[in-house]
Scaffold this motif. Sequence first.
Motif, PDB file in Angstrom:
ATOM      1  N   ASN A 261       0.883  -1.169   0.054  1.00  0.00           N
ATOM      2  CA  ASN A 261       0.058  -0.107  -0.238  1.00  0.00           C
ATOM      3  C   ASN A 261       0.925   1.329  -0.123  1.00  0.00           C
ATOM      4  O   ASN A 261       1.329   1.762   1.019  1.00  0.00           O
ATOM      5  CB  ASN A 261      -0.813  -0.196   1.157  1.00  0.00           C
ATOM      6  CG  ASN A 261      -1.933   1.215   1.321  1.00  0.00           C
ATOM      7  OD1 ASN A 261      -1.930   2.028   0.427  1.00  0.00           O
ATOM      8  ND2 ASN A 261      -2.318   1.489   2.546  1.00  0.00           N
TER       9      ASN A 261
ATOM     10  N   GLU B 240      -8.721   1.299   0.784  1.00  0.00           N
ATOM     11  CA  GLU B 240      -8.912  -0.050   0.245  1.00  0.00           C
ATOM     12  C   GLU B 240     -10.174  -0.279  -0.576  1.00  0.00           C
ATOM     13  O   GLU B 240     -10.191  -1.013  -1.490  1.00  0.00           O
ATOM     14  CB  GLU B 240      -9.339  -0.857   1.588  1.00  0.00           C
ATOM     15  CG  GLU B 240      -9.105  -2.385   1.326  1.00  0.00           C
ATOM     16  CD  GLU B 240     -10.543  -3.055   1.005  1.00  0.00           C
ATOM     17  OE1 GLU B 240     -10.546  -4.180   0.314  1.00  0.00           O
ATOM     18  OE2 GLU B 240     -11.644  -2.397   1.079  1.00  0.00           O
TER      19      GLU B 240
ATOM     20  N   ALA C   8      -9.102   2.044  -4.170  1.00  0.00           N
ATOM     21  CA  ALA C   8      -7.939   1.668  -4.914  1.00  0.00           C
ATOM     22  C   ALA C   8      -7.588   0.157  -5.010  1.00  0.00           C
ATOM     23  O   ALA C   8      -6.794  -0.242  -5.798  1.00  0.00           O
ATOM     24  CB  ALA C   8      -6.609   2.494  -4.079  1.00  0.00           C
ATOM     25  N   TYR C   9      -8.159  -0.718  -4.354  1.00  0.00           N
ATOM     26  CA  TYR C   9      -7.777  -1.854  -4.105  1.00  0.00           C
ATOM     27  C   TYR C   9      -8.789  -2.897  -4.312  1.00  0.00           C
ATOM     28  O   TYR C   9      -8.618  -3.874  -5.392  1.00  0.00           O
ATOM     29  CB  TYR C   9      -7.198  -2.435  -2.917  1.00  0.00           C
ATOM     30  CG  TYR C   9      -5.675  -1.822  -2.640  1.00  0.00           C
ATOM     31  CD1 TYR C   9      -4.558  -2.806  -3.084  1.00  0.00           C
ATOM     32  CD2 TYR C   9      -5.331  -0.501  -2.150  1.00  0.00           C
ATOM     33  CE1 TYR C   9      -3.179  -2.470  -2.818  1.00  0.00           C
ATOM     34  CE2 TYR C   9      -3.934  -0.291  -2.040  1.00  0.00           C
ATOM     35  CZ  TYR C   9      -2.956  -1.334  -2.354  1.00  0.00           C
ATOM     36  OH  TYR C   9      -1.568  -0.905  -2.556  1.00  0.00           O
ATOM     37  N   ARG C  10      -9.905  -3.161  -3.779  1.00  0.00           N
ATOM     38  CA  ARG C  10     -11.041  -3.847  -3.810  1.00  0.00           C
ATOM     39  C   ARG C  10     -11.412  -4.048  -5.230  1.00  0.00           C
ATOM     40  O   ARG C  10     -11.696  -5.068  -5.686  1.00  0.00           O
ATOM     41  CB  ARG C  10     -11.935  -3.522  -2.940  1.00  0.00           C
ATOM     42  CG  ARG C  10     -13.256  -4.897  -2.826  1.00  0.00           C
ATOM     43  CD  ARG C  10     -14.195  -4.578  -1.883  1.00  0.00           C
ATOM     44  NE  ARG C  10     -13.905  -4.428  -0.468  1.00  0.00           N
ATOM     45  CZ  ARG C  10     -14.746  -4.364   0.592  1.00  0.00           C
ATOM     46  NH1 ARG C  10     -16.057  -4.271   0.576  1.00  0.00           N
ATOM     47  NH2 ARG C  10     -14.118  -4.313   1.839  1.00  0.00           N
TER      48      ARG C  10
ATOM     49  N   LEU D 220      -9.905  -3.946  -7.952  1.00  0.00           N
ATOM     50  CA  LEU D 220      -8.914  -4.138  -8.706  1.00  0.00           C
ATOM     51  C   LEU D 220      -8.286  -5.456  -8.282  1.00  0.00           C
ATOM     52  O   LEU D 220      -7.209  -6.115  -9.192  1.00  0.00           O
ATOM     53  CB  LEU D 220      -7.744  -3.287  -9.154  1.00  0.00           C
ATOM     54  CG  LEU D 220      -8.177  -1.929  -9.176  1.00  0.00           C
ATOM     55  CD1 LEU D 220      -7.105  -0.756  -9.073  1.00  0.00           C
ATOM     56  CD2 LEU D 220      -8.626  -1.664 -10.855  1.00  0.00           C
ATOM     57  N   ARG D 221      -8.829  -6.068  -7.188  1.00  0.00           N
ATOM     58  CA  ARG D 221      -8.065  -7.341  -6.976  1.00  0.00           C
ATOM     59  C   ARG D 221      -8.471  -8.567  -7.834  1.00  0.00           C
ATOM     60  O   ARG D 221      -9.733  -8.504  -8.376  1.00  0.00           O
ATOM     61  CB  ARG D 221      -8.675  -7.618  -5.476  1.00  0.00           C
ATOM     62  CG  ARG D 221      -8.036  -6.904  -4.210  1.00  0.00           C
ATOM     63  CD  ARG D 221      -8.005  -7.823  -2.981  1.00  0.00           C
ATOM     64  NE  ARG D 221      -9.555  -8.105  -2.598  1.00  0.00           N
ATOM     65  CZ  ARG D 221     -10.239  -7.410  -1.736  1.00  0.00           C
ATOM     66  NH1 ARG D 221     -10.033  -6.472  -1.478  1.00  0.00           N
ATOM     67  NH2 ARG D 221     -11.266  -8.120  -1.407  1.00  0.00           N
TER      68      ARG D 221
ATOM     69  N   ARG E 102      -1.384  -7.855 -10.693  1.00  0.00           N
ATOM     70  CA  ARG E 102      -0.903  -7.296  -9.642  1.00  0.00           C
ATOM     71  C   ARG E 102      -0.197  -5.791  -9.685  1.00  0.00           C
ATOM     72  O   ARG E 102      -0.169  -5.044  -8.579  1.00  0.00           O
ATOM     73  CB  ARG E 102       0.112  -8.004  -8.829  1.00  0.00           C
ATOM     74  CG  ARG E 102      -0.371  -9.550  -8.452  1.00  0.00           C
ATOM     75  CD  ARG E 102       0.594 -10.403  -7.657  1.00  0.00           C
ATOM     76  NE  ARG E 102       0.937  -9.980  -6.497  1.00  0.00           N
ATOM     77  CZ  ARG E 102       1.637 -10.651  -5.667  1.00  0.00           C
ATOM     78  NH1 ARG E 102       1.994 -11.721  -5.998  1.00  0.00           N
ATOM     79  NH2 ARG E 102       2.092  -9.959  -4.688  1.00  0.00           N
TER      80      ARG E 102
ATOM     81  N   PRO F  17      -3.171  -2.657  -9.030  1.00  0.00           N
ATOM     82  CA  PRO F  17      -3.534  -2.059  -7.831  1.00  0.00           C
ATOM     83  C   PRO F  17      -2.387  -1.149  -7.175  1.00  0.00           C
ATOM     84  O   PRO F  17      -2.447  -0.039  -6.460  1.00  0.00           O
ATOM     85  CB  PRO F  17      -3.749  -3.359  -6.790  1.00  0.00           C
ATOM     86  CG  PRO F  17      -3.972  -4.350  -7.824  1.00  0.00           C
ATOM     87  CD  PRO F  17      -3.647  -3.925  -9.094  1.00  0.00           C
TER      88      PRO F  17
ATOM     89  N   SER G  53      -2.721   2.226  -8.889  1.00  0.00           N
ATOM     90  CA  SER G  53      -3.819   2.772  -8.081  1.00  0.00           C
ATOM     91  C   SER G  53      -3.278   3.378  -6.945  1.00  0.00           C
ATOM     92  O   SER G  53      -3.616   4.652  -6.666  1.00  0.00           O
ATOM     93  CB  SER G  53      -4.950   1.719  -8.096  1.00  0.00           C
ATOM     94  OG  SER G  53      -5.867   2.496  -7.211  1.00  0.00           O
TER      95      SER G  53
END
Length: 305
Positions: free
Chosen positions: A39, A91, A94-96, A98-99, A103, A106, A109
């Motif tokens: 992160n 989270e 920017a993450y959820r 794109l999970r 890799r 994210p 992002s």
Amino acid sequence: MPELNHYLQLLIDGLSVGSTYALIAIGYTMVYGIIGMINFAHGEVYMIGSYIAFIAIAGLAMLGFDNLPLIMGAAFLASIIVTSAYGYSIERVAYRPLRGGNRLIPLISAIGMSIVLQNTVLLAQDSRGKAIPDPMPGGFDLVAGGAVSVSYMQVFIFVITFVAMYGLTLFISRSRLGRACRACAEDIKMANLLGINTNNIIALTFVIGAALAAVAAVLISMRYGFINPNLGFLAGIKAFTAAVLGGIGSIPGAMLGGLVLGVAEAFGADLFGDQYKDVVAFVLLVLLLLFMPTGILGRPEVEKV
């Protein structure tokens, strides 16, 4: 004897700074331990925490409050609440979404989120630094004559850091949510099959990491008395270095890595000058990874199928 006292003073100074690095590093290592990603917006969350603490302290001072426990408690509480909200939002945004894909996406992002947060603070607070008065001036001598001294703020940093880390250890080892975090770190797919809401656990790790970064932000801001919108980048890189030193994905490793990094910086600044302390820290990282690629307490990564 004077030389020994000098080294003891450097050790104390290094441990006080390193303990705050450890608090920030835990955020990196918890997220990596569960979803295997870094992160890179975490440093900016730390920076926002320092500004929230400044606003809380300045606001209470303007209202005429001078009670030290009230002011410091308000700074910690406001900073933890706001940064936790930012951690959760990062989270979700920017993450959820794109999970499960490439890799690198994210990661890009997160870097974009870092730039957005930094420029948001620049627009809201301008680029000039802000001064925060030392709430605990003075200290005491460990060795007669002032050869080795400890400030009250350093003692406060040690105490708060120990309490935060001990509380996290109890949470991870004994609580139901802590056991769920450990299950997700071991095998997130299997944890999901066993009925654990992995999305909520991942969000929780971002919130915990942001809250610990807020604690470090308040402590460091009060210790050095100065903040600016750019401090998140360097603090984030230092904390990431600490996490890698200790073994990325290991919470005890992040704690140990932070302490090692802080002590290395203190001795490096003494040997080569303050302007080279960052060089010493990163050279240490390179040397360690040449001989111990997984870090001090890291384990070789096993591919899960």
